[in-house]
Design a protein around this motif. Structure first.
Motif, PDB file in Angstrom:
ATOM      1  N   UNK A  41      16.319  -7.850 -29.926  1.00 14.61           N
ATOM      2  CA  UNK A  41      15.221  -8.304 -29.077  1.00 14.61           C
ATOM      3  C   UNK A  41      15.249  -9.818 -28.930  1.00 14.61           C
ATOM      4  N   UNK A  42      15.572 -10.536 -30.007  1.00 17.87           N
ATOM      5  CA  UNK A  42      15.623 -12.001 -29.934  1.00 17.87           C
ATOM      6  C   UNK A  42      16.767 -12.483 -29.058  1.00 17.87           C
ATOM      7  N   UNK A  43      17.848 -11.698 -28.990  1.00 18.60           N
ATOM      8  CA  UNK A  43      19.019 -12.090 -28.203  1.00 18.60           C
ATOM      9  C   UNK A  43      18.940 -11.613 -26.761  1.00 18.60           C
ATOM     10  N   UNK A  44      18.331 -10.450 -26.545  1.00 16.19           N
ATOM     11  CA  UNK A  44      18.255  -9.876 -25.201  1.00 16.19           C
ATOM     12  C   UNK A  44      16.955  -9.085 -25.070  1.00 16.19           C
ATOM     13  N   UNK A  45      15.867  -9.745 -24.667  1.00 18.29           N
ATOM     14  CA  UNK A  45      14.567  -9.071 -24.610  1.00 18.29           C
ATOM     15  C   UNK A  45      14.351  -8.217 -23.369  1.00 18.29           C
ATOM     16  N   UNK A  46      15.368  -8.035 -22.527  1.00 18.26           N
ATOM     17  CA  UNK A  46      15.163  -7.351 -21.244  1.00 18.26           C
ATOM     18  C   UNK A  46      15.985  -6.078 -21.089  1.00 18.26           C
ATOM     19  N   UNK A  47      16.303  -5.402 -22.187  1.00 11.82           N
ATOM     20  CA  UNK A  47      17.020  -4.130 -22.083  1.00 11.82           C
ATOM     21  C   UNK A  47      16.138  -3.086 -21.396  1.00 11.82           C
ATOM     22  N   UNK A  48      16.720  -2.313 -20.496  1.00  8.53           N
ATOM     23  CA  UNK A  48      15.954  -1.278 -19.802  1.00  8.53           C
ATOM     24  C   UNK A  48      15.567  -0.137 -20.731  1.00  8.53           C
ATOM     25  N   UNK A  49      16.476   0.213 -21.621  1.00  7.51           N
ATOM     26  CA  UNK A  49      16.252   1.330 -22.546  1.00  7.51           C
ATOM     27  C   UNK A  49      16.352   0.823 -23.980  1.00  7.51           C
ATOM     28  N   UNK A  50      15.260   0.822 -24.752  1.00  7.21           N
ATOM     29  CA  UNK A  50      15.317   0.344 -26.132  1.00  7.21           C
ATOM     30  C   UNK A  50      16.355   1.068 -26.988  1.00  7.21           C
ATOM     31  N   UNK A  51      16.627   2.346 -26.676  1.00  4.29           N
ATOM     32  CA  UNK A  51      17.582   3.097 -27.482  1.00  4.29           C
ATOM     33  C   UNK A  51      19.032   2.687 -27.225  1.00  4.29           C
ATOM     34  N   UNK A  52      19.251   1.761 -26.294  1.00  5.08           N
ATOM     35  CA  UNK A  52      20.592   1.207 -26.095  1.00  5.08           C
ATOM     36  C   UNK A  52      20.793  -0.063 -26.910  1.00  5.08           C
ATOM     37  N   UNK A  53      19.804  -0.428 -27.741  1.00  2.00           N
ATOM     38  CA  UNK A  53      19.871  -1.678 -28.502  1.00  2.00           C
ATOM     39  C   UNK A  53      21.063  -1.701 -29.450  1.00  2.00           C
ATOM     40  N   UNK A  54      21.320  -0.606 -30.148  1.00  2.00           N
ATOM     41  CA  UNK A  54      22.451  -0.582 -31.080  1.00  2.00           C
ATOM     42  C   UNK A  54      23.769  -0.752 -30.350  1.00  2.00           C
ATOM     43  N   UNK A  55      23.928  -0.046 -29.236  1.00  2.00           N
ATOM     44  CA  UNK A  55      25.164  -0.182 -28.472  1.00  2.00           C
ATOM     45  C   UNK A  55      25.349  -1.587 -27.947  1.00  2.00           C
ATOM     46  N   UNK A  73      21.411   9.796 -36.140  1.00  2.00           N
ATOM     47  CA  UNK A  73      21.094   9.150 -34.870  1.00  2.00           C
ATOM     48  C   UNK A  73      19.684   8.614 -34.793  1.00  2.00           C
ATOM     49  N   UNK A  74      18.737   9.283 -35.459  1.00  2.00           N
ATOM     50  CA  UNK A  74      17.354   8.810 -35.407  1.00  2.00           C
ATOM     51  C   UNK A  74      17.215   7.432 -36.010  1.00  2.00           C
ATOM     52  N   UNK A  75      17.990   7.132 -37.063  1.00  2.00           N
ATOM     53  CA  UNK A  75      17.892   5.839 -37.747  1.00  2.00           C
ATOM     54  C   UNK A  75      18.674   4.753 -37.017  1.00  2.00           C
ATOM     55  N   UNK A  76      19.904   5.058 -36.619  1.00  2.00           N
ATOM     56  CA  UNK A  76      20.742   4.005 -36.041  1.00  2.00           C
ATOM     57  C   UNK A  76      20.589   3.862 -34.533  1.00  2.00           C
ATOM     58  N   UNK A  77      19.905   4.805 -33.895  1.00  2.00           N
ATOM     59  CA  UNK A  77      19.641   4.690 -32.456  1.00  2.00           C
ATOM     60  C   UNK A  77      18.142   4.677 -32.194  1.00  2.00           C
ATOM     61  N   UNK A  78      17.461   5.774 -32.545  1.00  2.00           N
ATOM     62  CA  UNK A  78      16.041   5.894 -32.235  1.00  2.00           C
ATOM     63  C   UNK A  78      15.186   4.842 -32.907  1.00  2.00           C
ATOM     64  N   UNK A 106      18.188  13.784 -22.791  1.00  2.00           N
ATOM     65  CA  UNK A 106      18.741  12.764 -23.687  1.00  2.00           C
ATOM     66  C   UNK A 106      17.731  11.744 -24.219  1.00  2.00           C
ATOM     67  N   UNK A 107      16.804  12.167 -25.075  1.00  2.00           N
ATOM     68  CA  UNK A 107      15.877  11.253 -25.744  1.00  2.00           C
ATOM     69  C   UNK A 107      15.957  11.506 -27.240  1.00  2.00           C
ATOM     70  N   UNK A 108      16.592  10.609 -27.977  1.00  2.00           N
ATOM     71  CA  UNK A 108      16.906  10.860 -29.384  1.00  2.00           C
ATOM     72  C   UNK A 108      15.685  10.987 -30.273  1.00  2.00           C
ATOM     73  N   UNK A 109      14.873   9.930 -30.357  1.00  2.00           N
ATOM     74  CA  UNK A 109      13.749   9.959 -31.286  1.00  2.00           C
ATOM     75  C   UNK A 109      12.709  10.985 -30.860  1.00  2.00           C
ATOM     76  N   UNK A 110      12.567  11.207 -29.571  1.00  2.00           N
ATOM     77  CA  UNK A 110      11.600  12.182 -29.097  1.00  2.00           C
ATOM     78  C   UNK A 110      11.884  13.578 -29.622  1.00  2.00           C
ATOM     79  N   UNK A 111      13.154  13.956 -29.693  1.00  2.00           N
ATOM     80  CA  UNK A 111      13.514  15.277 -30.202  1.00  2.00           C
ATOM     81  C   UNK A 111      13.147  15.409 -31.675  1.00  2.00           C
ATOM     82  N   UNK A 112      13.450  14.380 -32.467  1.00  2.00           N
ATOM     83  CA  UNK A 112      13.210  14.493 -33.896  1.00  2.00           C
ATOM     84  C   UNK A 112      11.717  14.534 -34.190  1.00  2.00           C
ATOM     85  N   UNK A 113      10.924  13.734 -33.456  1.00  2.00           N
ATOM     86  CA  UNK A 113       9.486  13.708 -33.685  1.00  2.00           C
ATOM     87  C   UNK A 113       8.850  15.031 -33.263  1.00  2.00           C
TER      88      UNK A 113
END
Length: 464
Positions: free
Chosen positions: A287-301, A58-63, A379-386
């Motif tokens: 980011x090039x297609x949708x630069x206004x996502x509220x949560x960066x970790x939703x980019x993959x979804x 999850x850290x790689x494909x989401x965080x 629910x914060x993916x990269x924060x937990x791993x770091x």
């Protein structure tokens, strides 16, 4: 037919096939050594597959895709630093493989001797990283599949956790490693196809770069777009993080020989760096297609919702493979520490091997339930791993590396190990409480001071 229905049917078929394989493997590979360290017989291709599958997740494909979405090439910096952090393993692999270890606390006991306080400190600090990884994988899966399907993330997290037990319970490390190998192959295929789909959605590399802010897409300036403070934190917390990650130690222990253990580490390090280049590409494309996502970790979804249905279904299987492998690996690692280093050593040392396997399975269920609750509440993916890496590094990096270097000098004892671990935790926690972003650096400094102070005292005492 409804896309969600096809998606669930496809995933169910794939998982059923792998679960069946895992069950049959469990019937063939019995015994606690198979459960703990794969019988010390895993061939090199399985070694590489299980290590790569473990460090992905999850850290790689989401965080990290989220980091690339907001900070561009900084994700690649994360990958390169992680790759550098694997280097000490190349020098330690032979010793680790041939010393008969099963857990990280075994290393501490071997170097510093047996002491209940030292053992409990080592056990608690060992549990930090794999437990953090368990939570990370659950969060990552929930974020992606709730975006794709519209189902609430907590429900998806609970279902996913239940399924993951089928990969751990049959034969522990043996079943996890072999299913990791299969999942690892699926990861590579899915990642390659996703890369070209992303380039097509973004109308080519030049267009993607032109549509993203120069401060995150320019190279090499974008490598530090996440900020100097965060990069420094990665240097001290993430770069050496895998050196305190028991999951990788277990895979070294489980190799069929020390040479293959060393080779597999080198290959895994290179593959992880390539994986973070992939994360960078996906994040920049979104980011090039949708630069206004509220949560960066939703980019993959969000990326998946823009792709054709056939690819969404195929990539969903890739995500399941990636996260499932890392989750099952983390569960198994936590369970080994609890059952071997706590239950067997302090509660029931005379337990029969067959019963110990049963206890390991029950503990697997318990720790996964706890991880599900934590994933839903925080629910914060990269924060937990770091965070898990940071505190584990503060406590264990110096005792392990310093112990490896000084192991034959007759300068280390239980006091040195206790002082190094305790001062590492206290130094890191104090700096963190005071608001320092580099709290892990202070933990490493105080840990080193503790180790060298006791070692120096022991040297003076022996000379006198």
């Amino acid at each position: 037919m409804n896309t969600n229905l096809i998606l669930f049917i496809t995933i169910a078929i794939v998982l059923l096939g792998i679960i069946t394989f895992s069950y049959l493997l469990g019937r063939k590979k019995k015994g606690i050594e198979n459960w703990y360290i794969g019988g010390r017989s895993l061939p090199i291709y399985v070694q590489i597959g299980t290590q790569f599958a473990t460090v992905m997740g999850g850290a790689v494909i989401v965080g990290l895709v989220g980091t690339a979405y907001s900070s561009g090439w900084s994700t690649l910096t994360y990958g390169l630093l992680t790759m550098i952090g694997f280097i000490p393993f190349l020098f330690m692999a032979k010793w680790l493989r041939n010393s008969g270890f099963e857990t990280m606390p075994d290393i501490i006991r071997h170097i510093y001797g047996h002491h209940p306080i030292l053992s409990m400190l080592a056990i608690l600090c060992t549990l930090i990283v794999p437990f953090g990884w368990m939570i990370t994988q659950l969060i990552g899966f929930g974020n992606i599949f709730s975006t794709i399907t519209g189902i609430d993330a907590p429900i998806i997290v609970a279902i996913f956790a239940l399924i993951s037990l089928a990969f751990v319970l049959p034969a522990g490390m043996t079943s996890v490693a072999w299913t990791d190998f299969i999942f690892g192959c699926a990861m590579v295929i899915g990642a390659v196809i996703a890369f070209f789909i992303a380039l097509n959605l973004g109308d080519g590399w030049q267009t993607i770069m032109a549509k993203t802010p120069s401060e995150i897409s320019d190279f090499p300036d974008g490598l530090a777009a996440v900020g100097t403070g965060t990069v420094l934190f990665w240097i001290f917390g993430v770069m050496p993080g895998n050196l305190t990650n028991q999951q990788l130690y277990q895979r070294i222990y489980s190799a069929d020989n020390s040479k293959n253990a060393t080779i597999s580490i080198a290959v895994t390090a290179a593959l992880f760096a390539l994986a973070t280049f992939w994360s960078s590409t996906i994040g920049l494309t979104v980011h090039s297609l949708n630069p206004s996502l509220d949560n960066p970790e939703s980019a993959t979804g969000w990326f998946l919702t823009q792709t054709p249905d056939w690819f969404l279904i195929m990539f969903a299987v890739f995500i399941v493979a990636t996260i499932m492998s890392t989750l099952s690996s983390a569960v198994q690692s936590v369970v080994v520490t609890i059952t071997k280093d706590i239950y067997t050593n302090y509660i029931n040392p005379d337990i029969e091997e067959k019963k110990l396997v049963s206890v390991s399975r029950l503990v697997s269920i318990a720790v996964l339930v706890l991880a599900v609750l934590m994933a839903i509440l925080y629910p914060q993916a990269l924060g937990w791993i770091v965070a898990s890496f940071a505190y584990s590094v503060s406590a264990l990096l110096v005792p392990i590396l310093g112990g490896f270097v000084l192991r034959d000098k007759n300068l280390l004892d239980q006091r040195a190990g206790i002082a190094s671990i305790l001062l590492g935790i206290l130094g890191s926690a104090s700096a963190h409480a005071l608001g320092s972003e580099l709290y892990v650096m202070y933990g490493l400094i105080t840990s080193l001071i503790g180790l060298l102070a006791v070692a120096g005292y022991n040297k003076i005492t022996k000379e006198n």
